[in-house]
Design a protein around this motif. Structure first.
Motif, mmCIF file in Angstrom:
data_model
loop_
_atom_site.group_PDB
_atom_site.id
_atom_site.type_symbol
_atom_site.label_atom_id
_atom_site.label_comp_id
_atom_site.label_asym_id
_atom_site.label_seq_id
_atom_site.Cartn_x
_atom_site.Cartn_y
_atom_site.Cartn_z
ATOM 1 N N GLY A 1 54.571 40.686 98.259
ATOM 2 C CA GLY A 1 54.008 41.872 98.653
ATOM 3 C C GLY A 1 54.257 42.831 96.873
ATOM 4 O O GLY A 1 52.986 43.292 97.292
ATOM 5 N N ASN A 2 55.489 42.808 96.334
ATOM 6 C CA ASN A 2 55.108 43.417 94.512
ATOM 7 C C ASN A 2 54.515 42.398 94.093
ATOM 8 O O ASN A 2 55.084 41.528 93.445
ATOM 9 N N LYS A 3 53.249 42.379 93.623
ATOM 10 C CA LYS A 3 52.073 41.775 92.591
ATOM 11 C C LYS A 3 53.084 42.097 90.758
ATOM 12 O O LYS A 3 53.022 40.871 90.704
ATOM 13 N N LEU B 1 50.283 45.093 83.480
ATOM 14 C CA LEU B 1 49.964 45.888 84.117
ATOM 15 C C LEU B 1 48.480 46.595 85.042
ATOM 16 O O LEU B 1 49.039 47.630 85.315
ATOM 17 N N THR B 2 48.037 45.701 85.281
ATOM 18 C CA THR B 2 46.981 45.527 85.826
ATOM 19 C C THR B 2 47.476 46.147 87.393
ATOM 20 O O THR B 2 47.036 46.407 87.594
ATOM 21 N N ALA B 3 48.558 44.749 87.595
ATOM 22 C CA ALA B 3 49.008 45.006 88.826
ATOM 23 C C ALA B 3 50.070 46.485 89.009
ATOM 24 O O ALA B 3 49.509 47.100 90.491
ATOM 25 N N LEU B 4 50.791 46.821 88.216
ATOM 26 C CA LEU B 4 51.363 47.858 87.875
ATOM 27 C C LEU B 4 50.462 49.342 88.312
ATOM 28 O O LEU B 4 50.907 50.155 89.677
ATOM 29 N N ARG B 5 49.084 49.281 87.741
ATOM 30 C CA ARG B 5 48.015 50.268 87.728
ATOM 31 C C ARG B 5 47.824 50.667 89.146
ATOM 32 O O ARG B 5 47.853 51.315 90.020
ATOM 33 N N HIS B 6 47.372 49.539 89.925
ATOM 34 C CA HIS B 6 47.138 49.602 90.840
ATOM 35 C C HIS B 6 48.243 49.629 91.694
ATOM 36 O O HIS B 6 47.789 50.139 92.814
#
Length: 353
Positions: A183-185, A125-130
């Protein structure tokens, strides 16, 4: 759905104050020149201008509908993330068990594994919102001075802390290094989740049906992530946005050339019975022109700032708040101490981020 908790007319007036001043000044200049030039002035007929105004109104309406559609779709996607995150927490709590592990795991180690799976999901969730907060070339919100003022007054977590700092507490050092190298965390984290639950299946901590159930939830996370990335990475078509912006300004610039002479003619008719009112009636064209210009420009601007629902404006989808709410729910389900669970991000100026 809107992240602005409370609406204030004062805030709208402040948000558009520079445009309001410009429209009023422009209308005043046109009206003053018209009066000083003894009514010898370029006069546009109402009919063609009305046709232009109608066309511009349709363009603005189309843009606003499209922008709202993008915001609403983004909100539905993140609503799906909320629901599936709760499902993930429930299934990891009930399906990861030591029953078939042949002694490899005890209750304490299983509890630790559940915590790892939940924390890794919070990392996703954190990686996606960033990722959703990253700046794109076509995002124009911060190009306007009053929008920058709102951003400065708002609390956008992704602009305050870095992704690596936010991920430290949710991933092991090895996993953090792996994720940051990709690249895509967010995708990398989901791959780690899949590998982990496969290992748990092979070691007996998950039976095959439970493994398939958790894989299905991960598959849904991939779908939701892809849908969110689609909105982020595909802008509202620039030809519509640019032409709409240009057409609005053309209409605003031409509008006084038809309105001022029209008010002057009305004033002449009024002067027959009301000399004072008729003499000065032309000056009422100033607030009228400013009001019409403000309405058209503000509606176009609202559509413009709503095109990209993850920029961090007051009316965007509050992905930071949603992510933190999910984290709080999941960590409470793990029976963690309330003092260890982070609080919700603050609402500055009644805005959720």
């Amino acid at each position: 759905m809107l992240t602005k908790v409370r609406y204030s007319y004062k805030e709208m007036a402040r948000w558009t104050r520079w445009e309001s001043l410009a429209f009023t000044s422009y209308a005043t200049a046109i009206c003053t020149f018209y009066v000083l030039a003894d009514h010898f002035f370029f006069h546009l007929p109402w009919a063609p201008l009305a046709v232009v105004g109608t066309a511009v109104a349709f363009i603005i309406g189309f843009q606003n509908n499209a922008a709202y559609g993008r915001i609403w779709e983004a909100r539905k996607i993140w609503g799906g993330i909320v629901n599936n995150s709760r499902i993930w927490g429930m299934k990891t709590a009930d399906m990861v068990t030591p029953e078939n592990s042949n002694g490899r795991y005890d209750d304490q180690s299983i509890k630790k594994i559940r915590c790892i799976l939940v924390y890794r999901h919070i990392a996703w969730l954190t990686a996606l919102r960033h990722s959703m907060r990253q700046k794109k070339k076509w995002e124009v919100f911060d190009k306007h001075i009053t929008n920058r003022e709102w951003s400065a007054l708002s609390h956008i977590p992704e602009r305050i802390t870095s992704l690596s700092d936010d991920l430290v507490m949710y991933l092991s050092e090895e996993e953090l290094t792996y994720v940051l190298s990709k690249g895509n965390k967010a995708t990398a984290i989901l791959y780690l989740q899949s590998r982990h639950i496969r290992k748990l299946k092979e070691e007996g901590a998950l039976w095959k049906f439970a493994f398939l159930q958790l894989e299905n939830v991960l598959g849904e996370f991939f779908n939701l992530q892809g849908k969110s990335e689609r909105i982020k990475n595909f802008p509202y078509p620039r030809q519509y946005a640019t032409l709409g912006h240009i057409f609005v300004w053309i209409f605003i610039l031409l509008f006084p050339f038809a309105t001022v002479p029209e008010f002057s003619e009305i004033g002449k008719k009024l002067a027959v019975n009301f000399p004072f009112a008729g003499t000065y009636f032309v000056w009422l064209s100033i607030p009228f022109c400013a009001l019409v210009a403000w309405i058209f420009h503000t509606m176009e601007r609202i559509g413009r700032v709503g095109e990209n629902p993850f920029e961090g404006s007051a009316n965007d989808v509050p992905i930071s708040t949603i992510s933190r709410a999910i984290e709080i729910d999941l960590r409470q389900m793990l029976d963690e101490d309330a003092e260890e669970i982070p609080g919700q991000f603050p609402e500055l100026n009644d805005v959720q981020m």
